[in-house]
Scaffold this active site. Structure first.
Site, PDB file in Angstrom:
ATOM      1  N   GLU A  40       0.833  -1.203   0.000  1.00  0.00           N
ATOM      2  CA  GLU A  40       0.000   0.000   0.000  1.00  0.00           C
ATOM      3  C   GLU A  40       0.873   1.259   0.000  1.00  0.00           C
ATOM      4  O   GLU A  40       1.928   1.292   0.631  1.00  0.00           O
ATOM      5  CB  GLU A  40      -0.890  -0.016   1.249  1.00  0.00           C
ATOM      6  N   LYS A 110      -9.964   0.962  -2.456  1.00  0.00           N
ATOM      7  CA  LYS A 110     -10.152   0.473  -1.088  1.00  0.00           C
ATOM      8  C   LYS A 110     -11.532   0.851  -0.562  1.00  0.00           C
ATOM      9  O   LYS A 110     -11.932   2.019  -0.584  1.00  0.00           O
ATOM     10  CB  LYS A 110      -9.067   1.055  -0.187  1.00  0.00           C
ATOM     11  N   CYS A 151      -5.167  -3.453   2.814  1.00  0.00           N
ATOM     12  CA  CYS A 151      -4.902  -3.186   4.234  1.00  0.00           C
ATOM     13  C   CYS A 151      -6.117  -3.361   5.157  1.00  0.00           C
ATOM     14  O   CYS A 151      -6.463  -4.472   5.519  1.00  0.00           O
ATOM     15  CB  CYS A 151      -4.280  -1.802   4.390  1.00  0.00           C
TER      16      CYS A 151
END
Length: 285
Positions: A40, A110, A151
Site C-alpha cells: 500500500e 479500497k 490493508c
C-alpha cells in the site's frame, strides 16, 4: 504461478520510492516470478504536506508501473496510490494490476476506511482525505482469478467471502499495517482469511519507520488454502517468493467443503430474526 511479495520502507521521496519498487520488481522477474505484489502507498508514505497530488489511473504512477510490467514481462499489482476522486477534495486509495504487456487489466479502490474517535486518546479519520470505493474486483491474472483488497479491508471477512464466491482462488493484500496491531493481528487475520475462504493469500506490507511517527509491521507473507504460512519476509525490505499450486485450492475445497456447505441469509431457506428492541451491534459486544 510463482508470486513475489515485495516489502518496502516507503518514505517521503517519491522518486526514490519508485526506484526502489522497480529494483524489487527486477529482482522478482530475475527469480522467475509470474506475479509481483507491492505494498500500500508504494510511491509515498510521509508527511501530508509532501504528498503527491492525486492523479488519474493513467497518470505518472500508472505509466511507471505499466512500463515496469512490460519491460520485465511480469504481472504487477502496483500496491496502491492516491487516485483523483470525483469530488476534487479527496482521493481514492487504489490498486492497479498490469499484465506482461503493460496493459492495465484491473483497478480496485479500497472500500473500508479507518475512522476512529477515542476521546482523549485517538482521533483519526481516514475518510477526511480518502473516499471509499464501492466495487468488488476479481482480476484474471495469468488465467487465475485474484481477489483484490487493501490493508484495513483485512478486518472485514464478508469482503473476502464475497470475493471467494465470485470465483477468487488467490486473495491479495497490499498493506501498511501498523506495528502495534500487526504484532497481534496481522498473521492471525491473514491466516483466517485463507482458511475460511480456502484461497491462497498473498500479502505485501510496508516495513519500518515512516514520517510522521508511524512504524509499519512488515512480515509480508504467502499463505496456502489450509492456512499454512509458506513464505514470510524477514524484517527488512526485499522480496520473498512462493510457488502457488492452484490444484491445492480445489483439493482443500473438496476435502473440507465449507464453501459448498454455507447457508447465509441471502440463500433460500435461511431466515434471519432480529430483536428490534436491541441493536444487533450492541448485542454482539
Amino acid at each position: 504461478m510463482r508470486v513475489a511479495v515485495c516489502q518496502l520502507n516507503t518514505r517521503d521521496d517519491r522518486a526514490a520510492n519508485l526506484a526502489e519498487a522497480r529494483r524489487l520488481l527486477e529482482q522478482a522477474a530475475a527469480a522467475g516470478a509470474d506475479f509481483a505484489v507491492l505494498p500500500e502507498f508504494v510511491d509515498y508514505l510521509g508527511r501530508r504536506r509532501g504528498e503527491p497530488a492525486p492523479e488519474p489511473v493513467d497518470g505518472e504512477f500508472g505509466a511507471f508501473f505499466s512500463a515496469a510490467a512490460r519491460d520485465l514481462n511480469l504481472w504487477v499489482l502496483a500496491g496502491s496510490f492516491r487516485e483523483r476522486a470525483e469530488d476534487g477534495e479527496r482521493a481514492y486509495n487504489t490498486s492497479l494490476v498490469f499484465d506482461r504487456a503493460g496493459e492495465r487489466v484491473a483497478a480496485y479502490r479500497k472500500i473500508h476506511l479507518y475512522d476512529v474517535e477515542i476521546p482523549g486518546r485517538v482521533s483519526y479519520h481516514e475518510s477526511k482525505t480518502i473516499a471509499p470505493g464501492g466495487e468488488l474486483v476479481v482480476a484474471d491474472v495469468e488465467g487465475v482469478p485474484v481477489g483484490l483488497s487493501i490493508c484495513y479491508d483485512l478486518r472485514f471477512p464478508e469482503l473476502y467471502r464475497a470475493l471467494a464466491i465470485a470465483g477468487a482462488r488467490v486473495l491479495v493484500v497490499p498493506a501498511a499495517f501498523m506495528a502495534h496491531t500487526g504484532r497481534d493481528h496481522w498473521e492471525v487475520l491473514l491466516r483466517a482469511r485463507a482458511i475460511e475462504n480456502q484461497c491462497y493469500v498473498v500479502a505485501a506490507g510496508q516495513i519500518g519507520d515512516h514520517e510522521p511517527d508511524r512504524t509499519c509491521y512488515g512480515r509480508s507473507m504467502v499463505i496456502d488454502p489450509w492456512g499454512t504460512v509458506i513464505a514470510q519476509a524477514p524484517d527488512v525490505p526485499g522480496i520473498v517468493l512462493a510457488d502457488l499450486d492452484l490444484d491445492r485450492v480445489e483439493s482443500v475445497r473438496a476435502e473440507l467443503p465449507s464453501l459448498a456447505n454455507r447457508r447465509l441469509p441471502d440463500q433460500e431457506g435461511v431466515r434471519v430474526r432480529v430483536n428490534t428492541q436491541v441493536s444487533p451491534v450492541a448485542s454482539a459486544r
